[in-house]
Design an enzyme around this catalytic site. Sequence first.
Site, mmCIF file in Angstrom:
data_model
loop_
_atom_site.group_PDB
_atom_site.id
_atom_site.type_symbol
_atom_site.label_atom_id
_atom_site.label_comp_id
_atom_site.label_asym_id
_atom_site.label_seq_id
_atom_site.Cartn_x
_atom_site.Cartn_y
_atom_site.Cartn_z
ATOM 1 N N TYR A 106 61.304 -9.865 -1.117
ATOM 2 C CA TYR A 106 60.329 -10.550 -2.032
ATOM 3 C C TYR A 106 59.296 -9.731 -1.726
ATOM 4 O O TYR A 106 58.186 -9.945 -1.005
ATOM 5 C CB TYR A 106 60.058 -11.971 -1.592
ATOM 6 N N ASP A 145 62.765 -9.935 -6.119
ATOM 7 C CA ASP A 145 61.367 -10.078 -6.979
ATOM 8 C C ASP A 145 60.810 -8.920 -6.455
ATOM 9 O O ASP A 145 60.016 -9.043 -5.380
ATOM 10 C CB ASP A 145 60.773 -11.301 -6.813
ATOM 11 N N ASN A 147 58.025 -7.624 -7.947
ATOM 12 C CA ASN A 147 56.699 -7.647 -8.496
ATOM 13 C C ASN A 147 56.065 -6.307 -9.155
ATOM 14 O O ASN A 147 55.064 -6.038 -8.922
ATOM 15 C CB ASN A 147 55.885 -7.948 -7.450
#
Length: 250
Positions: A106, A145, A147
Site C-alpha cells: 500500500y 494500491d 497510488n
Amino acid sequence: MKLVSWNVNGLRAVLRKNFLEYLAAESPDVLCLQETRAGLEDVDQLWPVTYTTYWNTAQKKGYSGTAIFTRTRPLQISRGLGVAKHDQEGRVLTAEFADFFLVNVYVPNSQRALTRLAYRRQWDRDFLRYLKKLDRRKPVIFCGDLNVAHTEIDLANPKANVKNHGYTPEERAGFSALVRAGFVDTFREFEKHGGHYTWWSPMAGVRARNVGWRIDYFLISAALRPRLKHAFIRSDVTGSDHCPVGITID
C-alpha cells in the site's frame, strides 16, 4: 493459481457490506488487502478455514495496514522494507512461496497538497531497491494500491490532473522505474486501451459514469511472464472506493 488484490478502505466497513460474499464468489488462492485499518485482534470475524491470514498493522490505530489470505502456507512472512522510517505504517507484507515472492503493498499517498511527495519519491526508490533484492533470489509478484496512474490511458481526465497527487511527473517516473527494472504491468499485457479503472472518487455519480483511475496493479518479474495466463479488474465489485484486481498464473 488465482491471486487477487483489493484496497478495501477499511476491512471492518467492508465486512458489513459484501466482503465475505465476494471472497466466496471469487475464491482466490491468495487475496491481498490494503488499507485494512485493522489487525486480526480488531476484527470479530471467523475467516473461512481454507485460508491462513497474515497481517501488518500500522502503529497508528485505524490507519493503513495490509493483510494476506492464502490457501497455501508460505515458507516465510516478512513485514516492511527493513527501513525504519517506512515501516511504521504497515504498508508492506511479503510472503515467500516455493518459486516466487509475493509482495503486498500500500504505497503512500502524496496528499492533495503534495506534502508527502518528497517522502513518496524516497519510498519509491527504497521499494524498488527492496524488490530488486528479492528478485535476485527468486521471481517476484507484487500487487496493491500503488497510488499512481502511470500513463494517460490510466485515468479518465489526464490533462486536468497532470499536477495532482497520483499523476505527478515524479510519481509516474517512479512507476516507470519499476518497468525499466524489468517488472511487467500484467493488465497491460492483455488490454492496451483506456477506460479500465480501479478507483473512483466517492462524489455522487462518478463511479456510475466511470470517471476513474487505474492505481491498483499486479506487476511480475519478467521471468514469470510465460506463466501469466490472465489479468483482470473486477469493476463491478463494490464495497470500497477501489475494486479488486487479479491475475492467474500457472
